[in-house]
Design a protein around this motif. Structure first.
Motif, short mmCIF file in Angstrom:
data_model
loop_
_atom_site.label_atom_id
_atom_site.label_comp_id
_atom_site.label_asym_id
_atom_site.label_seq_id
_atom_site.Cartn_x
_atom_site.Cartn_y
_atom_site.Cartn_z
N GLU A 1 42.24 62.91 56.16
CA GLU A 1 42.73 64.29 56.10
C GLU A 1 42.61 64.88 54.70
OE1 GLU A 1 46.77 66.79 57.34
OE2 GLU A 1 46.68 64.62 57.58
N HIS A 2 42.61 64.01 53.68
CA HIS A 2 42.57 64.46 52.28
C HIS A 2 41.38 63.87 51.53
CE1 HIS A 2 46.81 64.87 53.56
NE2 HIS A 2 46.83 65.92 52.76
N LEU A 3 40.27 63.74 52.23
CA LEU A 3 39.12 63.03 51.66
C LEU A 3 38.59 63.70 50.39
CD1 LEU A 3 37.80 60.46 52.66
CD2 LEU A 3 36.01 61.82 53.72
N THR A 4 38.67 65.01 50.30
CA THR A 4 38.13 65.71 49.12
C THR A 4 39.13 65.79 47.98
OG1 THR A 4 38.83 67.86 49.99
CG2 THR A 4 36.61 67.12 50.56
N ASP A 5 40.37 65.35 48.21
CA ASP A 5 41.40 65.41 47.16
C ASP A 5 41.30 64.21 46.24
OD1 ASP A 5 42.21 67.63 48.56
OD2 ASP A 5 43.90 66.63 49.53
N LYS A 6 42.00 64.31 45.13
CA LYS A 6 42.12 63.16 44.22
C LYS A 6 43.26 62.28 44.74
CE LYS A 6 40.36 65.34 40.01
NZ LYS A 6 39.16 64.48 39.95
N LEU A 7 42.92 61.32 45.54
CA LEU A 7 43.92 60.47 46.18
C LEU A 7 44.44 59.42 45.22
CD1 LEU A 7 42.04 60.01 49.56
CD2 LEU A 7 44.15 61.27 49.24
N THR A 8 45.76 59.23 45.22
CA THR A 8 46.36 58.22 44.37
C THR A 8 47.09 57.19 45.21
OG1 THR A 8 48.49 59.34 44.10
CG2 THR A 8 46.71 59.97 42.59
N LEU A 9 47.26 56.03 44.64
CA LEU A 9 47.99 54.95 45.31
C LEU A 9 49.43 55.36 45.58
CD1 LEU A 9 48.01 52.00 46.28
CD2 LEU A 9 48.54 51.33 43.93
N ASP A 10 50.06 56.02 44.63
CA ASP A 10 51.45 56.46 44.79
C ASP A 10 51.60 57.40 45.98
OD1 ASP A 10 52.48 55.02 42.65
OD2 ASP A 10 52.03 56.60 41.21
N GLN A 11 50.65 58.35 46.12
CA GLN A 11 50.72 59.30 47.23
C GLN A 11 50.59 58.60 48.57
OE1 GLN A 11 47.44 61.74 46.03
NE2 GLN A 11 48.74 63.32 45.11
N ALA A 12 49.65 57.67 48.66
CA ALA A 12 49.42 56.97 49.92
C ALA A 12 50.61 56.10 50.31
CB ALA A 12 48.16 56.13 49.82
N ALA A 13 51.18 55.38 49.34
CA ALA A 13 52.34 54.54 49.61
C ALA A 13 53.52 55.38 50.08
CB ALA A 13 52.72 53.74 48.37
N GLU A 14 53.67 56.56 49.49
CA GLU A 14 54.76 57.46 49.89
C GLU A 14 54.61 57.93 51.32
OE1 GLU A 14 56.60 61.79 48.50
OE2 GLU A 14 55.30 60.65 47.13
N GLN A 15 53.37 58.11 51.78
CA GLN A 15 53.12 58.59 53.14
C GLN A 15 53.60 57.59 54.18
OE1 GLN A 15 51.83 61.61 54.24
NE2 GLN A 15 52.18 62.16 52.10
N GLY B 1 34.59 63.83 48.26
CA GLY B 1 35.58 63.46 47.25
C GLY B 1 35.06 62.86 45.97
N PHE B 2 33.73 62.83 45.77
CA PHE B 2 33.19 62.31 44.52
C PHE B 2 32.85 63.48 43.60
CE2 PHE B 2 32.19 58.82 47.46
CZ PHE B 2 32.65 57.74 46.74
N ASP B 3 33.42 63.50 42.39
CA ASP B 3 33.12 64.56 41.43
C ASP B 3 31.77 64.37 40.76
OD1 ASP B 3 35.56 65.73 41.94
OD2 ASP B 3 36.59 64.63 40.35
#
Length: 399
Positions: free
Chosen positions: A300-314, A365-367
């Motif tokens: 759902e957030h493939l183009t975002d800058k995904l972080t480990l903290d965000q994913a764990a919170e989900q 999601g790759f810059d």
């Protein structure tokens, strides 16, 4: 109309309105009052049954505001919504599902479904629709708690406690609190013996009530001590520390709401079984749910800058525990898994569109295109341009 009938009535309305199958889980009989979708469909290799899968959903819903969206071992989505009343053990849970959750018509998440069965009859909902469905059902179920009566004395367990209290009162020498029974209770929790653990819990409760001489404050103080004792045993047995601590904290606050010994017995007995389930019955299901939820979140957030903290919170886990699940279940780090899903999406775009490779890199999601090319080649063995030449079905493409 009793609670069971009201739940069944609501199940029929939900299914008629949404077209999504709706079942009713009866936690008092450990069965279904309204059968789940393909209740024999659990994958044998996962050692999972429909009851345990949906029991997990019910427990999580009890923790998270009375509603919880989760995945079964095949990757299908369900919503658990139990009628809850403060100071009472959970008796029923409405299970709505399955459905497939996706925000992209061209990528309906079916690549993650672990089933060879046709999914044509399973509804598809966006994540927003799934959340709205859970909110609406929770709102409907919340009305049940306004006039729910305390549960009747459960069959067998209360009678056993009453008999033990009578026997104890008749024996003037048996006044010492059985501290050794606490140790044995912890052993049975760690080993997963629910029946033996329940018997010891009954024994301890009887002595607490007897020695407290009907002093409610003393009884509730000792019950809190029992909660801590049981929670530590569950953690020693392998349950997640954060999960058990959060449950225990909430239960300690609930103790004051009880006004009768019968309801208190029923409540703490349910907690005992819940702790043991989190040690032995639900770990595999929980891990599968974490993987599916993480996958859905990343897509759902493939183009975002995904972080480990965000994913764990989900998925409501500590970062360290989340990392361990990803490593154990997938054999890679979180970043490696994100890159794996991004490369899979890029393959679809390379095969079926004429987008330039630089745009595809950005779209997944790759810059940096060079970094995208390096990761792509590492995972596939060839560069993106070469992959497009070999696999393309689109015709003429730009590189």
């Amino acid at each position: 109309m009793d609670l069971s009938d009201r739940c069944l009535h609501l199940c029929e309305h939900i299914e008629t309105l949404t077209g999504v199958h709706t079942a009713l889980l009866d936690l008092t009989t450990k069965s279904f009052a309204r059968e789940p979708y393909h209740h024999t469909c659990a994958l044998q290799s996962t050692c999972c049954t429909a009851y345990l899968t949906h029991l997990y959903g019910a427990y999580e819903a009890e923790r998270w505001d009375g509603k919880y969206i989760y995945y079964c071992p095949r990757g299908l989505v369900f919503v658990a919504t139990p009628p809850l009343q403060s100071g009472s053990a959970m008796e029923y849970c409405i299970i709505t599902g399955p459905f497939i959750m996706s925000n992209d018509d061209e990528d309906p998440f079916e690549d993650t479904l672990l089933t060879a069965e046709p999914m044509d009859g399973v509804p598809r909902l966006t994540t927003a629709q799934a959340r709205s469905l859970s909110e609406i059902i929770a709102a409907a179920v919340s009305s049940f708690s306004l006039d729910m009566l305390p549960p009747d004395v459960d069959s067998g367990n209360q009678a056993a406690i009453l008999q033990m209290m009578y026997d104890l009162s008749a024996d003037n020498t048996a006044r010492a609190y059985p501290i050794e029974s606490e140790r044995r209770l912890q052993e049975h929790i760690r080993s997963g013996d629910k029946e033996a653990a329940q018997e010891l819990l009954n024994e301890l409760l009887v002595h607490i009530y007897y020695l407290a001489d009907n002093d409610q404050q003393v009884i509730k103080s000792r019950i809190r001590e029992l909660l801590v004792l049981m929670s530590r045993a569950a953690i020693d047995g392998g349950a997640d520390v954060d999960e058990i601590f959060n449950l225990c904290y909430r239960y300690e606050q609930e103790v004051d709401s009880f006004t009768s010994i019968e309801s208190l017995n029923r409540w703490i007995g349910a907690i005992l079984h819940k702790f043991i389930s989190f040690v032995f019955d639900l770990n595999d299901i929980k891990h599968q749910n974490v993987i599916f939820k993480t996958t859905a979140y990343i897509k759902e957030h493939l183009t975002d800058k995904l972080t480990l903290d965000q994913a764990a919170e989900q998925v409501y886990l500590s970062k360290s525990y989340f990392c361990r699940i990803i490593k154990d279940e997938l054999g890679c780090t979180f970043t490696e898994y994100v890159n794996r899903l991004r490369i899979e999406r890029s393959k679809t775009l390379l095969r079926s569109t004429g987008m330039p490779i630089a745009e595809i890199a950005c779209a997944v999601g790759f810059d940096d295109q060079s970094y995208f090319t390096r990761i792509f080649k590492k995972q596939t063995g060839i560069a993106p341009g070469k992959y497009r030449e070999q696999r393309s079905t689109h015709g003429v493409h730009k590189k």
